[in-house]
Design a protein around this motif. Structure first.
Motif, PDB file in Angstrom:
ATOM      1  N   ALA A   1       0.771  -1.112  -0.053  1.00 23.46           N
ATOM      2  CA  ALA A   1       0.123  -0.091   0.236  1.00 23.46           C
ATOM      3  C   ALA A   1       0.858   1.104  -0.024  1.00 23.46           C
ATOM      4  O   ALA A   1       0.649   2.285  -0.704  1.00 23.46           O
ATOM      5  N   LEU A   2       1.831   1.204   0.702  1.00 25.31           N
ATOM      6  CA  LEU A   2       3.011   2.514   0.900  1.00 25.31           C
ATOM      7  C   LEU A   2       3.471   2.524  -0.524  1.00 25.31           C
ATOM      8  O   LEU A   2       3.822   3.844  -0.983  1.00 25.31           O
ATOM      9  N   GLU A   3       3.787   1.624  -1.368  1.00 21.41           N
ATOM     10  CA  GLU A   3       4.358   1.607  -2.604  1.00 21.41           C
ATOM     11  C   GLU A   3       3.301   2.380  -3.580  1.00 21.41           C
ATOM     12  O   GLU A   3       3.781   3.127  -4.346  1.00 21.41           O
ATOM     13  N   THR A   4       2.303   2.220  -3.541  1.00 23.19           N
ATOM     14  CA  THR A   4       0.967   2.721  -4.338  1.00 23.19           C
ATOM     15  C   THR A   4       0.695   4.237  -4.015  1.00 23.19           C
ATOM     16  O   THR A   4       0.328   4.985  -4.394  1.00 23.19           O
ATOM     17  N   ALA A   5       0.870   4.402  -2.391  1.00 20.69           N
ATOM     18  CA  ALA A   5       0.705   5.714  -1.829  1.00 20.69           C
ATOM     19  C   ALA A   5       1.724   6.732  -2.301  1.00 20.69           C
ATOM     20  O   ALA A   5       1.435   7.972  -2.414  1.00 20.69           O
ATOM     21  N   GLU A   6       3.036   6.341  -2.079  1.00 26.65           N
ATOM     22  CA  GLU A   6       4.108   7.089  -2.609  1.00 26.65           C
ATOM     23  C   GLU A   6       4.033   8.092  -3.665  1.00 26.65           C
ATOM     24  O   GLU A   6       4.050   9.282  -3.438  1.00 26.65           O
ATOM     25  N   PRO A   7       3.788   7.465  -4.935  1.00 27.30           N
ATOM     26  CA  PRO A   7       3.705   8.384  -5.862  1.00 27.30           C
ATOM     27  C   PRO A   7       2.399   9.364  -5.928  1.00 27.30           C
ATOM     28  O   PRO A   7       2.831  10.513  -6.518  1.00 27.30           O
TER      29      PRO A   7
END
Length: 88
Positions: free
Chosen positions: A50-56
């Motif tokens: 989820a963090l990988e998708t939230a970062e961008p």
């Protein structure tokens, strides 16, 4: 209501930009909430994903001036810190 043609145009442009910004802000907040939800459930894999998708989304929001760049960085830092603190 504006009488000058340029003022009328600015009103229309502002409405369009506000709609786009509202959509971007909503999507960014949704992604952050998904990360927080995964953290609460103590699921490290889901939280990292989820963090990988939230970062961008966060960084793009900063780039588009929805957030200050330091605010976006702080949010990412705090989320990743919470993920690292999850006990396995």
């Amino acid at each position: 209501m504006a009488n000058i043609k340029s003022a009328k145009k600015r009103i229309l442009q502002t409405e369009r930009k506000s709609e786009v910004n509202r959509s971007r802000r909503s999507e960014m907040r949704t992604q952050v909430k998904l990360v927080e939800k995964a953290i609460e459930s103590s699921d490290i894999g889901a939280a990292k994903e989820a963090l990988e998708t939230a970062e961008p989304k966060l960084m793009r929001s900063a780039q588009k001036n929805l957030l200050h760049r330091n605010t976006a960085s702080r949010k990412l830092s705090r989320l990743s810190k919470k993920i690292k603190s999850i006990k396995t």
